[in-house]
Design a protein around this motif. Sequence first.
Motif, PDB file in Angstrom:
ATOM      1  N   ILE A  32       0.831  -1.202   0.000  1.00 48.67           N
ATOM      2  CA  ILE A  32       0.000   0.000   0.000  1.00 48.67           C
ATOM      3  C   ILE A  32       0.869   1.256   0.000  1.00 48.67           C
ATOM      4  CG2 ILE A  32      -1.618   1.367   1.372  1.00 48.67           C
ATOM      5  CD1 ILE A  32      -2.841  -1.325   2.297  1.00 48.67           C
ATOM      6  N   VAL A  33       1.885   1.288   0.874  1.00 48.58           N
ATOM      7  CA  VAL A  33       2.764   2.456   0.940  1.00 48.58           C
ATOM      8  C   VAL A  33       3.455   2.698  -0.398  1.00 48.58           C
ATOM      9  CG1 VAL A  33       4.911   3.350   1.945  1.00 48.58           C
ATOM     10  CG2 VAL A  33       3.156   2.377   3.430  1.00 48.58           C
ATOM     11  N   LEU A  34       3.995   1.634  -0.998  1.00 50.38           N
ATOM     12  CA  LEU A  34       4.669   1.795  -2.284  1.00 50.38           C
ATOM     13  C   LEU A  34       3.679   2.148  -3.388  1.00 50.38           C
ATOM     14  CD1 LEU A  34       7.311  -1.087  -2.230  1.00 50.38           C
ATOM     15  CD2 LEU A  34       7.611   1.327  -1.666  1.00 50.38           C
ATOM     16  N   GLY A  35       2.475   1.571  -3.303  1.00 44.87           N
ATOM     17  CA  GLY A  35       1.464   1.878  -4.302  1.00 44.87           C
ATOM     18  C   GLY A  35       0.999   3.320  -4.263  1.00 44.87           C
ATOM     19  N   LEU A  36       1.139   3.948  -3.106  1.00 45.87           N
ATOM     20  CA  LEU A  36       0.763   5.352  -2.955  1.00 45.87           C
ATOM     21  C   LEU A  36       1.938   6.290  -3.207  1.00 45.87           C
ATOM     22  CD1 LEU A  36      -1.427   5.130   0.287  1.00 45.87           C
ATOM     23  CD2 LEU A  36      -2.230   5.534  -2.050  1.00 45.87           C
ATOM     24  N   SER A  37       3.134   5.748  -3.379  1.00 45.69           N
ATOM     25  CA  SER A  37       4.305   6.616  -3.485  1.00 45.69           C
ATOM     26  C   SER A  37       5.233   6.183  -4.616  1.00 45.69           C
ATOM     27  CB  SER A  37       5.039   6.645  -2.137  1.00 45.69           C
ATOM     28  OG  SER A  37       5.446   5.345  -1.736  1.00 45.69           O
ATOM     29  N   LEU A  38       6.408   5.690  -4.255  1.00 45.10           N
ATOM     30  CA  LEU A  38       7.450   5.489  -5.255  1.00 45.10           C
ATOM     31  C   LEU A  38       7.288   4.214  -6.078  1.00 45.10           C
ATOM     32  CD1 LEU A  38      10.284   6.827  -2.992  1.00 45.10           C
ATOM     33  CD2 LEU A  38       9.397   7.917  -5.053  1.00 45.10           C
ATOM     34  N   GLY A  39       6.533   3.238  -5.562  1.00 46.69           N
ATOM     35  CA  GLY A  39       6.213   2.083  -6.384  1.00 46.69           C
ATOM     36  C   GLY A  39       5.323   2.504  -7.543  1.00 46.69           C
ATOM     37  N   GLN A  40       4.346   3.350  -7.252  1.00 48.00           N
ATOM     38  CA  GLN A  40       3.485   3.917  -8.292  1.00 48.00           C
ATOM     39  C   GLN A  40       4.322   4.711  -9.288  1.00 48.00           C
ATOM     40  OE1 GLN A  40       0.632   7.721  -8.334  1.00 48.00           O
ATOM     41  NE2 GLN A  40      -0.103   6.146  -6.933  1.00 48.00           N
ATOM     42  N   SER A  41       5.262   5.492  -8.789  1.00 47.92           N
ATOM     43  CA  SER A  41       6.138   6.278  -9.669  1.00 47.92           C
ATOM     44  C   SER A  41       6.959   5.374 -10.581  1.00 47.92           C
ATOM     45  CB  SER A  41       7.078   7.152  -8.827  1.00 47.92           C
ATOM     46  OG  SER A  41       6.347   8.079  -8.054  1.00 47.92           O
ATOM     47  N   GLY A  42       7.389   4.223 -10.055  1.00 44.94           N
ATOM     48  CA  GLY A  42       8.150   3.279 -10.861  1.00 44.94           C
ATOM     49  C   GLY A  42       7.337   2.731 -12.019  1.00 44.94           C
ATOM     50  N   VAL A  43       6.067   2.429 -11.771  1.00 43.71           N
ATOM     51  CA  VAL A  43       5.192   1.913 -12.838  1.00 43.71           C
ATOM     52  C   VAL A  43       4.987   2.980 -13.908  1.00 43.71           C
ATOM     53  CG1 VAL A  43       2.876   1.090 -13.380  1.00 43.71           C
ATOM     54  CG2 VAL A  43       4.041   0.276 -11.309  1.00 43.71           C
ATOM     55  N   TYR A  44       4.685   4.189 -13.486  1.00 45.56           N
ATOM     56  CA  TYR A  44       4.491   5.268 -14.450  1.00 45.56           C
ATOM     57  C   TYR A  44       5.780   5.581 -15.213  1.00 45.56           C
ATOM     58  CZ  TYR A  44      -0.271   6.557 -13.115  1.00 45.56           C
ATOM     59  OH  TYR A  44      -1.630   6.557 -12.920  1.00 45.56           O
ATOM     60  N   ALA A  45       6.928   5.490 -14.535  1.00 45.47           N
ATOM     61  CA  ALA A  45       8.204   5.755 -15.201  1.00 45.47           C
ATOM     62  C   ALA A  45       8.478   4.712 -16.280  1.00 45.47           C
ATOM     63  CB  ALA A  45       9.334   5.759 -14.176  1.00 45.47           C
ATOM     64  N   ALA A  46       8.164   3.449 -15.998  1.00 50.41           N
ATOM     65  CA  ALA A  46       8.340   2.391 -16.999  1.00 50.41           C
ATOM     66  C   ALA A  46       7.428   2.632 -18.198  1.00 50.41           C
ATOM     67  CB  ALA A  46       8.063   1.029 -16.376  1.00 50.41           C
ATOM     68  N   MET A  47       6.179   3.052 -17.932  1.00 46.95           N
ATOM     69  CA  MET A  47       5.254   3.361 -19.021  1.00 46.95           C
ATOM     70  C   MET A  47       5.757   4.552 -19.830  1.00 46.95           C
ATOM     71  SD  MET A  47       2.757   1.236 -19.179  1.00 46.95           S
ATOM     72  CE  MET A  47       1.558   2.162 -20.144  1.00 46.95           C
ATOM     73  N   SER A  48       6.291   5.553 -19.155  1.00 46.02           N
ATOM     74  CA  SER A  48       6.823   6.723 -19.840  1.00 46.02           C
ATOM     75  C   SER A  48       7.994   6.345 -20.740  1.00 46.02           C
ATOM     76  CB  SER A  48       7.264   7.773 -18.818  1.00 46.02           C
ATOM     77  OG  SER A  48       7.849   8.888 -19.451  1.00 46.02           O
ATOM     78  N   LEU A  49       8.855   5.464 -20.246  1.00 42.61           N
ATOM     79  CA  LEU A  49       9.990   5.019 -21.052  1.00 42.61           C
ATOM     80  C   LEU A  49       9.510   4.261 -22.295  1.00 42.61           C
ATOM     81  CD1 LEU A  49      13.021   4.631 -21.515  1.00 42.61           C
ATOM     82  CD2 LEU A  49      12.899   2.586 -20.057  1.00 42.61           C
ATOM     83  N   ALA A  50       8.530   3.377 -22.105  1.00 50.93           N
ATOM     84  CA  ALA A  50       7.984   2.639 -23.245  1.00 50.93           C
ATOM     85  C   ALA A  50       7.403   3.597 -24.282  1.00 50.93           C
ATOM     86  CB  ALA A  50       6.917   1.655 -22.767  1.00 50.93           C
ATOM     87  N   ASP A  51       6.705   4.616 -23.804  1.00 52.84           N
ATOM     88  CA  ASP A  51       6.139   5.625 -24.703  1.00 52.84           C
ATOM     89  C   ASP A  51       7.241   6.320 -25.488  1.00 52.84           C
ATOM     90  OD1 ASP A  51       4.301   7.430 -25.864  1.00 52.84           O
ATOM     91  OD2 ASP A  51       4.599   8.855 -24.234  1.00 52.84           O
ATOM     92  N   LYS A  52       8.311   6.708 -24.795  1.00 51.73           N
ATOM     93  CA  LYS A  52       9.402   7.419 -25.457  1.00 51.73           C
ATOM     94  C   LYS A  52      10.115   6.530 -26.470  1.00 51.73           C
ATOM     95  CE  LYS A  52      10.170  10.730 -21.735  1.00 51.73           C
ATOM     96  NZ  LYS A  52      10.992  11.159 -20.587  1.00 51.73           N
ATOM     97  N   LEU A  53      10.292   5.259 -26.133  1.00 50.28           N
ATOM     98  CA  LEU A  53      10.975   4.344 -27.049  1.00 50.28           C
ATOM     99  C   LEU A  53      10.188   4.152 -28.342  1.00 50.28           C
ATOM    100  CD1 LEU A  53      12.256   1.645 -24.525  1.00 50.28           C
ATOM    101  CD2 LEU A  53      13.661   3.238 -25.849  1.00 50.28           C
ATOM    102  N   THR A  54       8.872   4.241 -28.260  1.00 52.46           N
ATOM    103  CA  THR A  54       8.049   4.069 -29.461  1.00 52.46           C
ATOM    104  C   THR A  54       7.947   5.361 -30.266  1.00 52.46           C
ATOM    105  OG1 THR A  54       6.010   4.569 -28.229  1.00 52.46           O
ATOM    106  CG2 THR A  54       6.665   2.258 -28.394  1.00 52.46           C
TER     107      THR A  54
END
Length: 267
Positions: A32-54
Amino acid sequence: MTAGSSSSAAPPAGDAPAAPPSPRRITAEVLIVLGLSLGQSGVYAAMSLADKLTRGPLAGQTTTLNPVLNEREYFDLAYQLLDIGFALMPVALVLFLLSGTGVSAVRQLGLTFDQPLRTIGAGVGLAAIIAVGTIGVYTGGRALGITTALVPAALDDYWWTVPVLVLSALRHAVLEEVIVVGYLFIRLRHLGWSTPAIIITSALLRGSYHLYQGFGPFIGNVLMGLLFAWFYARTRRVMPLVIAHALIDITGFVGYALLGPVLDLGT
């Protein structure tokens, strides 16, 4: 109830020491703590990287930190301060959860100035090591085309720009070091994890939420995470890490805001 039985009654539950959380509860809490903070940021960062690579090569793209949030000066200031304040709520949550045992969460994390000179000295030393490594990793990543160009600060030039950048740096330092190092160490220890496993997990998590900047910053932050987590494992002191992180970010954010446009930095 008779008088005799009353005298032997158990004390109120509030007077008894808190029972340690069960492993299942700790696992849920960490998620829960990670899902509300930096774990969530990690998921969005991975999605952002995938977007940029495409979209094309990373070398031709730019990542902006500390962007303008509103075109009007005082609304921008308000949004900046709100963003910083709300970003620190997971830290408040962690302090609340750790204090449930009856032991000061600040002391459990080592978020204190018990030895000021030693604490500041350690923070400055760690900052110097990381700063040199960061420059090398960023330069290498740009040369290899695996890192986007970074713009550390893109705020307009107002009287409050530098103070807000300093607060932003402090926000990142406190949020990341308290949660990714101190809190994670305490809770994963409760779950029986070994120190090497915790160090590696902490470092990979730190790298994950920097993926939006490219593969170079991911690697650089994993290396930083290994050093910081190793230091914490030896000292159980998170304050030197907060100081080191704050110094690095303040130098990057404020330095770029003052000198970036003149020296054409970040390209």
